[in-house]
Scaffold this motif. Structure first.
Motif, PDB file in Angstrom:
ATOM      1  N   SER A 363       0.942  -1.498  -0.073  1.00 56.76           N
ATOM      2  CA  SER A 363      -0.192   0.098   0.134  1.00 56.76           C
ATOM      3  C   SER A 363       0.742   1.523   0.423  1.00 56.76           C
ATOM      4  O   SER A 363       2.083   1.523   0.405  1.00 56.76           O
ATOM      5  CB  SER A 363      -1.141   0.054   1.291  1.00 56.76           C
ATOM      6  OG  SER A 363      -1.851  -1.335   1.042  1.00 56.76           O
ATOM      7  N   SER A 364       0.278   2.140  -0.892  1.00 57.95           N
ATOM      8  CA  SER A 364       0.994   3.381  -0.258  1.00 57.95           C
ATOM      9  C   SER A 364       0.674   4.419  -0.715  1.00 57.95           C
ATOM     10  O   SER A 364      -0.708   5.273  -0.758  1.00 57.95           O
ATOM     11  CB  SER A 364       1.554   3.496  -1.832  1.00 57.95           C
ATOM     12  OG  SER A 364       1.044   3.952  -2.908  1.00 57.95           O
ATOM     13  N   PHE A 365       0.901   5.951   0.492  1.00 59.84           N
ATOM     14  CA  PHE A 365       0.903   6.738   0.340  1.00 59.84           C
ATOM     15  C   PHE A 365       1.319   8.172  -0.433  1.00 59.84           C
ATOM     16  O   PHE A 365       2.686   7.421  -0.494  1.00 59.84           O
ATOM     17  CB  PHE A 365       0.685   7.652   1.805  1.00 59.84           C
ATOM     18  CG  PHE A 365       0.119   7.250   3.075  1.00 59.84           C
ATOM     19  CD1 PHE A 365      -1.255   6.848   2.744  1.00 59.84           C
ATOM     20  CD2 PHE A 365       1.126   7.017   4.082  1.00 59.84           C
ATOM     21  CE1 PHE A 365      -1.686   6.004   3.780  1.00 59.84           C
ATOM     22  CE2 PHE A 365      -0.535   6.688   4.777  1.00 59.84           C
ATOM     23  CZ  PHE A 365      -1.260   5.791   4.805  1.00 59.84           C
ATOM     24  N   GLU A 366       0.987   8.833  -1.697  1.00 53.17           N
ATOM     25  CA  GLU A 366       1.726   9.346  -2.816  1.00 53.17           C
ATOM     26  C   GLU A 366       1.475  10.797  -3.219  1.00 53.17           C
ATOM     27  O   GLU A 366      -0.077  10.206  -3.824  1.00 53.17           O
ATOM     28  CB  GLU A 366       2.005   8.806  -4.107  1.00 53.17           C
ATOM     29  CG  GLU A 366       2.033   6.780  -3.526  1.00 53.17           C
ATOM     30  CD  GLU A 366       2.340   6.076  -5.308  1.00 53.17           C
ATOM     31  OE1 GLU A 366       2.614   7.005  -6.352  1.00 53.17           O
ATOM     32  OE2 GLU A 366       1.955   5.244  -4.786  1.00 53.17           O
ATOM     33  N   ASN A 367       2.049  11.929  -3.407  1.00 52.91           N
ATOM     34  CA  ASN A 367       1.883  12.978  -4.138  1.00 52.91           C
ATOM     35  C   ASN A 367       0.436  13.455  -2.951  1.00 52.91           C
ATOM     36  O   ASN A 367      -0.217  13.938  -3.767  1.00 52.91           O
ATOM     37  CB  ASN A 367       0.952  12.898  -5.573  1.00 52.91           C
ATOM     38  CG  ASN A 367       1.750  12.715  -6.122  1.00 52.91           C
ATOM     39  OD1 ASN A 367       2.958  11.538  -6.570  1.00 52.91           O
ATOM     40  ND2 ASN A 367       3.393  13.612  -7.013  1.00 52.91           N
ATOM     41  N   ASN A 368       0.334  13.381  -1.597  1.00 55.32           N
ATOM     42  CA  ASN A 368      -0.199  13.889  -1.160  1.00 55.32           C
ATOM     43  C   ASN A 368       0.410  15.400  -0.193  1.00 55.32           C
ATOM     44  O   ASN A 368       1.490  15.337   0.531  1.00 55.32           O
ATOM     45  CB  ASN A 368      -0.585  13.043   0.113  1.00 55.32           C
ATOM     46  CG  ASN A 368      -1.424  11.826  -0.332  1.00 55.32           C
ATOM     47  OD1 ASN A 368      -2.769  12.017  -0.844  1.00 55.32           O
ATOM     48  ND2 ASN A 368      -0.112  11.197  -0.042  1.00 55.32           N
ATOM     49  N   THR A 369      -0.738  16.305   0.344  1.00 60.89           N
ATOM     50  CA  THR A 369      -0.040  18.039   0.327  1.00 60.89           C
ATOM     51  C   THR A 369      -0.653  18.454   1.613  1.00 60.89           C
ATOM     52  O   THR A 369      -1.827  17.416   2.319  1.00 60.89           O
ATOM     53  CB  THR A 369       0.192  18.794   0.486  1.00 60.89           C
ATOM     54  OG1 THR A 369       0.446  19.228  -1.967  1.00 60.89           O
ATOM     55  CG2 THR A 369      -0.380  20.082   0.524  1.00 60.89           C
ATOM     56  N   ILE A 370      -0.026  17.744   3.028  1.00 64.42           N
ATOM     57  CA  ILE A 370      -0.749  17.688   4.219  1.00 64.42           C
ATOM     58  C   ILE A 370      -0.301  18.959   5.220  1.00 64.42           C
ATOM     59  O   ILE A 370       1.364  19.288   4.935  1.00 64.42           O
ATOM     60  CB  ILE A 370       1.009  15.845   5.340  1.00 64.42           C
ATOM     61  CG1 ILE A 370      -0.470  14.915   4.950  1.00 64.42           C
ATOM     62  CG2 ILE A 370       0.452  16.376   6.584  1.00 64.42           C
ATOM     63  CD1 ILE A 370       1.066  13.981   4.830  1.00 64.42           C
ATOM     64  N   SER A 371      -0.526  19.666   6.204  1.00 66.78           N
ATOM     65  CA  SER A 371      -0.129  20.851   6.675  1.00 66.78           C
ATOM     66  C   SER A 371      -0.710  20.930   7.854  1.00 66.78           C
ATOM     67  O   SER A 371      -0.992  20.492   8.195  1.00 66.78           O
ATOM     68  CB  SER A 371      -0.948  22.198   6.046  1.00 66.78           C
ATOM     69  OG  SER A 371       0.033  23.379   6.560  1.00 66.78           O
ATOM     70  N   GLN A 372       0.286  21.320   8.655  1.00 65.31           N
ATOM     71  CA  GLN A 372      -0.028  21.855  10.234  1.00 65.31           C
ATOM     72  C   GLN A 372      -0.725  20.620  10.429  1.00 65.31           C
ATOM     73  O   GLN A 372      -1.626  20.627  11.450  1.00 65.31           O
ATOM     74  CB  GLN A 372      -0.526  22.945  10.340  1.00 65.31           C
ATOM     75  CG  GLN A 372       0.027  24.158   9.611  1.00 65.31           C
ATOM     76  CD  GLN A 372      -1.081  24.800   9.285  1.00 65.31           C
ATOM     77  OE1 GLN A 372      -1.708  25.313   7.981  1.00 65.31           O
ATOM     78  NE2 GLN A 372      -2.006  25.432   9.889  1.00 65.31           N
ATOM     79  N   PRO A 373      -0.267  19.034  10.703  1.00 63.16           N
ATOM     80  CA  PRO A 373      -0.805  18.277  12.015  1.00 63.16           C
ATOM     81  C   PRO A 373      -0.135  18.990  13.627  1.00 63.16           C
ATOM     82  O   PRO A 373       0.786  19.477  13.557  1.00 63.16           O
ATOM     83  CB  PRO A 373      -0.500  17.350  11.625  1.00 63.16           C
ATOM     84  CG  PRO A 373       1.304  17.714  10.553  1.00 63.16           C
ATOM     85  CD  PRO A 373       0.897  18.763   9.624  1.00 63.16           C
ATOM     86  N   ASN A 374      -1.044  19.320  14.160  1.00 62.19           N
ATOM     87  CA  ASN A 374      -0.868  19.840  15.652  1.00 62.19           C
ATOM     88  C   ASN A 374      -0.025  18.964  16.451  1.00 62.19           C
ATOM     89  O   ASN A 374      -0.006  19.285  17.775  1.00 62.19           O
ATOM     90  CB  ASN A 374      -1.705  20.963  16.045  1.00 62.19           C
ATOM     91  CG  ASN A 374      -3.124  20.267  15.576  1.00 62.19           C
ATOM     92  OD1 ASN A 374      -3.531  19.478  16.519  1.00 62.19           O
ATOM     93  ND2 ASN A 374      -3.997  20.626  15.109  1.00 62.19           N
ATOM     94  N   LEU A 375      -0.356  17.504  16.361  1.00 57.71           N
ATOM     95  CA  LEU A 375      -0.173  16.322  17.394  1.00 57.71           C
ATOM     96  C   LEU A 375       0.173  15.138  16.252  1.00 57.71           C
ATOM     97  O   LEU A 375      -0.276  14.459  15.795  1.00 57.71           O
ATOM     98  CB  LEU A 375      -1.570  15.737  18.017  1.00 57.71           C
ATOM     99  CG  LEU A 375      -0.854  15.324  19.473  1.00 57.71           C
ATOM    100  CD1 LEU A 375       0.286  16.177  20.409  1.00 57.71           C
ATOM    101  CD2 LEU A 375      -2.457  15.001  20.147  1.00 57.71           C
ATOM    102  N   ALA A 376       1.068  14.609  16.760  1.00 51.99           N
ATOM    103  CA  ALA A 376       2.321  13.374  15.933  1.00 51.99           C
ATOM    104  C   ALA A 376       2.506  13.691  14.257  1.00 51.99           C
ATOM    105  O   ALA A 376       2.539  15.321  14.146  1.00 51.99           O
ATOM    106  CB  ALA A 376       0.687  12.418  15.813  1.00 51.99           C
ATOM    107  N   ASN A 377       2.412  12.667  13.650  1.00 52.22           N
ATOM    108  CA  ASN A 377       2.981  13.371  12.579  1.00 52.22           C
ATOM    109  C   ASN A 377       2.312  13.406  11.419  1.00 52.22           C
ATOM    110  O   ASN A 377       1.763  13.206  10.909  1.00 52.22           O
ATOM    111  CB  ASN A 377       3.933  11.536  12.218  1.00 52.22           C
ATOM    112  CG  ASN A 377       4.476  11.024  13.545  1.00 52.22           C
ATOM    113  OD1 ASN A 377       5.917  11.169  13.345  1.00 52.22           O
ATOM    114  ND2 ASN A 377       4.268  10.303  13.872  1.00 52.22           N
ATOM    115  N   GLY A 378       3.402  13.996  10.083  1.00 53.43           N
ATOM    116  CA  GLY A 378       2.584  14.105   9.125  1.00 53.43           C
ATOM    117  C   GLY A 378       2.335  12.837   8.458  1.00 53.43           C
ATOM    118  O   GLY A 378       0.810  12.434   7.563  1.00 53.43           O
ATOM    119  N   ILE A 379       2.923  12.027   8.002  1.00 53.29           N
ATOM    120  CA  ILE A 379       3.110  10.560   8.026  1.00 53.29           C
ATOM    121  C   ILE A 379       3.268   9.820   8.756  1.00 53.29           C
ATOM    122  O   ILE A 379       4.481   9.993   9.012  1.00 53.29           O
ATOM    123  CB  ILE A 379       3.484  10.428   6.622  1.00 53.29           C
ATOM    124  CG1 ILE A 379       2.734  11.219   5.537  1.00 53.29           C
ATOM    125  CG2 ILE A 379       3.262   9.169   5.885  1.00 53.29           C
ATOM    126  CD1 ILE A 379       2.984  11.432   3.921  1.00 53.29           C
TER     127      ILE A 379
END
Length: 713
Positions: A363-379
């Motif tokens: 499985s994969s996470f591809e070409n996502n834009t992630i901004s400002q996770p305010n607790l824990a990780n982006g991915i």
């Protein structure tokens, strides 16, 4: 034609960049974002700040604009648009509006703003503090604006902090597909006044093998849908068809063939309650399903996926303002593709795979834009086999996390550790990594973590860009403190710019090979190589060639490198001790030394009981001319008045200490705030500040909820 994407590298209009040898990182988005701090304003710019628990630390770019009532911020429109989404924050317990002006003319429409969905507390998560300060609100302008036009927002009824504005050209509502079953034909109320739950169920039942049509309007659902399979749920567009539901689909199994697209699901989740399935999707959509073109907001989790979701595709969606994860593949995911999504202001891992009960595979996470996770990780990848994380853009992680985490942290059993090939390729990480108050030291922008077991998978990290990490770029750690090894890691092709401390933060035994890793603007040293526990073994860094700019090694494993170029300029009036590493001769239960520098006056350090004298020490990071200490105990009246006898000592090397202030009694009384101030004489500066407590009339231990150190007298 090469893909163009939007990369949040600096304040101002987010910069469009074209790919070179690789596909551009991040999603191709239908909007263009403009940072408030780059706009014209009569308000006050705040930040930059990376300190957990501050408003600016959760903002995009770690900066925003605060508007008191009557103050405004004016954006220059970057593209043709007829709609705008504004990320903002309102003080806790308040609501207000933003008056909207286009080229100086006030619109009849206003943009309501509220703190209702903000200020989340998760006291059961160690190290968490009140967070999730921002929210998003959108508005169709009712007219077209062009590049260069001016759109202004004016605070009314409350103070509003504006972070970023997304300008978008929203297409007209789509028409009903031929042969589809409209929910309104089954009695759904598009005004949102009536309960449309049964109408949706009836339409789904009638449209098996076909399409359920959700016309433009607002629809209210009061309970979750289940038994959804072999059907398409389709709206007229995510700005036109809006379903108000905090639990849209909740089902443990499905035969699959579910396709959900082109509408919004907006919940009413104002707290995080992990036992409640307050999610857009909870459970399974079944094989060969898809989710696309959705606007998901104010839920606990967007998609919490369990059971059979083989070959699911999740693409072109927006995830905003979740109190927990954006999406979590909670075991047994096979062939799932999550791509080209935008996620902002998630309250836990924005995108996660957690191999609980059965491994996530292929499985994969591809070409996502992630901004400002305010607790824990982006991915976060917690276990799994043959997983790929490719071409994602992650920015502004805040607390307890990295931009990307590759980890064997299991949380629960049965857990399937990382296995096979873990591919991390073409990702861009901007201002990612954070201080971990549980460890009292930082987490890197990209972390490989043998938390609960050794990493034996082949981990290949290639073509990575890491910019303005407040701490380190690459971290290798055994976060559970057991010293499990991190093995079989290759880092090939990385550009590191302005990392706050080091390029490589190695805290676990194991080995990694580095090739073609170039660094500029390194804050402290190239490498911190200090595995923990110290007896666990060594971490071998193999130079595969082509590396430059990070050849030095931090020499003292008893101290932490401090942020340099990658950190914002310090405030001369700042509390020098806040967030700094702290130690003590002893602690009682959970009342650890770091509690006295965490910025929270309600948490506290307590020494070993009945064992005076006891001392508490903080490393200020560099030699400072400290002239004043403010000592605090929790302000609650439950803390009776007391006097603590203490001596202030200082050192520049953590070896030789001299007395700065001799033994004196400090009175703490909740009637006057439970604080005491100690003045320090002028003289040589100190890096290590130590308080030695020899007596306490209120309890047989040394106690401080905050120790604040200032250069001002």
């Amino acid at each position: 034609m090469p893909i163009i994407t939007v990369v949040a590298l600096s304040a101002g209009l987010l910069t469009a960049t074209a790919p070179t040898a690789h596909a551009a990182a991040g999603a191709t988005l239908p909007f263009t974002s403009v940072e408030a701090e780059s706009a014209t304003t009569t308000g006050t710019r705040i930040g930059p700040d990376h300190t957990q628990g501050t408003l600016a630390s959760e903002a995009s770019g770690r900066q925003a604009v605060r508007l008191d009532a009557g103050r405004r911020v004016e954006f220059t429109v970057p593209r043709a648009a007829n709609a705008v989404n504004v990320a903002h924050s309102v003080p806790d317990g308040q609501s207000g509006t933003l008056n909207v002006y286009v080229n100086g003319t006030r619109l009849a429409k206003t943009l309501p703003v509220t703190s209702k969905y903000s200020y989340i507390d998760t006291s059961w998560i160690p190290g968490a503090r009140t967070h999730h300060f921002f929210d998003n609100a959108r508005l169709l302008l009712g007219q077209n604006v062009q590049a260069g036009d001016k759109v202004a927002f004016e605070a009314a009824g409350a103070q509003v902090t504006v972070d970023v504005a997304d300008f978008e050209q929203v297409a007209a509502a789509a028409g009903q597909p031929a042969g589809s079953v409209s929910v309104t034909s089954k009695g759904a109320d598009p005004t949102g006044n009536g309960d449309s739950t049964q109408a949706f169920r009836d339409a789904i039942s009638a449209a098996q093998g076909g399409v359920v049509w959700i016309p433009p309007g607002d629809y209210r659902l009061t309970s979750a849908l289940s038994g959804v399979q072999n059907v398409t749920l389709q709206g007229a567009g995510s700005w036109h068809s809006v379903v108000h539901s905090s639990r849209f689909i909740d089902q443990s199994s499905s035969l699959g063939g579910v396709h959900i697209k082109d509408f919004a699901v907006v919940g009413e989740v104002t707290e995080r309650v992990d036992s409640n399935p307050d999610n857009f999707i909870n459970g399974s959509l079944g094989r060969g399903s898809s989710v696309s073109g959705m606007w998901l907001q104010h839920l606990k989790v967007g998609l919490w996926l369990m059971g059979d979701n083989d070959n699911l595709v999740v693409e072109n969606n927006r995830f905003l303002d979740m109190t927990a994860d954006g999406l979590n593949l909670n075991g047994n995911a096979r062939g799932v593709r999550v791509r080209n999504n935008f996620l902002r202001n998630q309250g836990d891992d924005a995108l996660a795979m957690w191999s609980l009960y059965a491994p996530d595979t292929n499985s994969s996470f591809e070409n996502n834009t992630i901004s400002q996770p305010n607790l824990a990780n982006g991915i976060a990848i917690y276990g799994g086999t043959d997983i790929a994380v490719k071409n994602n853009l992650v920015s502004d992680t805040n607390a307890l996390g990295s931009g990307i985490a590759i980890s064997n942290q299991k949380f629960l059993d049965p857990f399937s550790p990382l296995a096979g090939s873990i591919t991390v390729d073409g990702n861009t990480l901007v201002r990612t990594g954070a201080m971990n108050p549980n460890w009292n030291h930082p987490m890197g922008a990209l972390r490989v973590d043998s938390y609960d077991s050794a990493i034996n998978a082949t981990v290949t990290i290639t073509n990575t860009t890491i910019t303005d990490s407040p701490y380190s770029a690459f971290e290798f750690v055994s976060g559970g403190g057991q010293g499990y090894p991190v093995r079989n890691v290759t880092v090939d092709g990385a550009t590191v710019r302005n990392t706050g401390t080091v390029v490589v933060q190695a805290e676990a035994q194991g080995a990694a090979t580095f090739r073609n890793v170039t660094a500029t603007g390194v804050g402290a040293a190239g490498v911190y190589n200090c595995p923990y526990p110290a007896s666990s073994g060594t971490f071998a860094l193999t130079d595969g060639g082509g590396n430059s700019g990070w050849s030095t090694t931090w020499s003292d494993c008893s101290t932490w490198p401090q942020p340099g170029q990658g950190n914002p300029d310090p405030d001369p009036n700042r509390n020098l001790a806040k967030g700094r590493p702290a130690t003590a001769t002893g602690s009682q239960d959970v009342y650890t030394p770091g509690k006295a520098v965490d910025g929270d006056a309600n948490s506290y350090w307590e020494s070993t009981n009945n064992a005076f004298p006891q001392s508490w020490t903080v490393d200020l990071g560099s030699v400072e001319a400290v002239r004043r200490l403010v000592l605090k105990l929790p302000p609650s009246s439950a803390w009776g008045a007391r006097t603590q006898t203490l001596t202030v000592l200082g050192s520049t090397d953590n070896t030789t200490y001299t007395t700065v202030v001799g033994a004196q009694g400090c009175r703490f009384d909740p009637a006057t705030g439970n604080t005491a101030t100690v003045s320090l004489p002028s003289g040589p500066g100190l890096r290590y500040l130590r308080l030695s407590v020899s007596a306490n009339t209120g309890w047989p231990a040394g106690q401080f909820s905050e120790v604040e150190a200032y250069q001002t007298s």
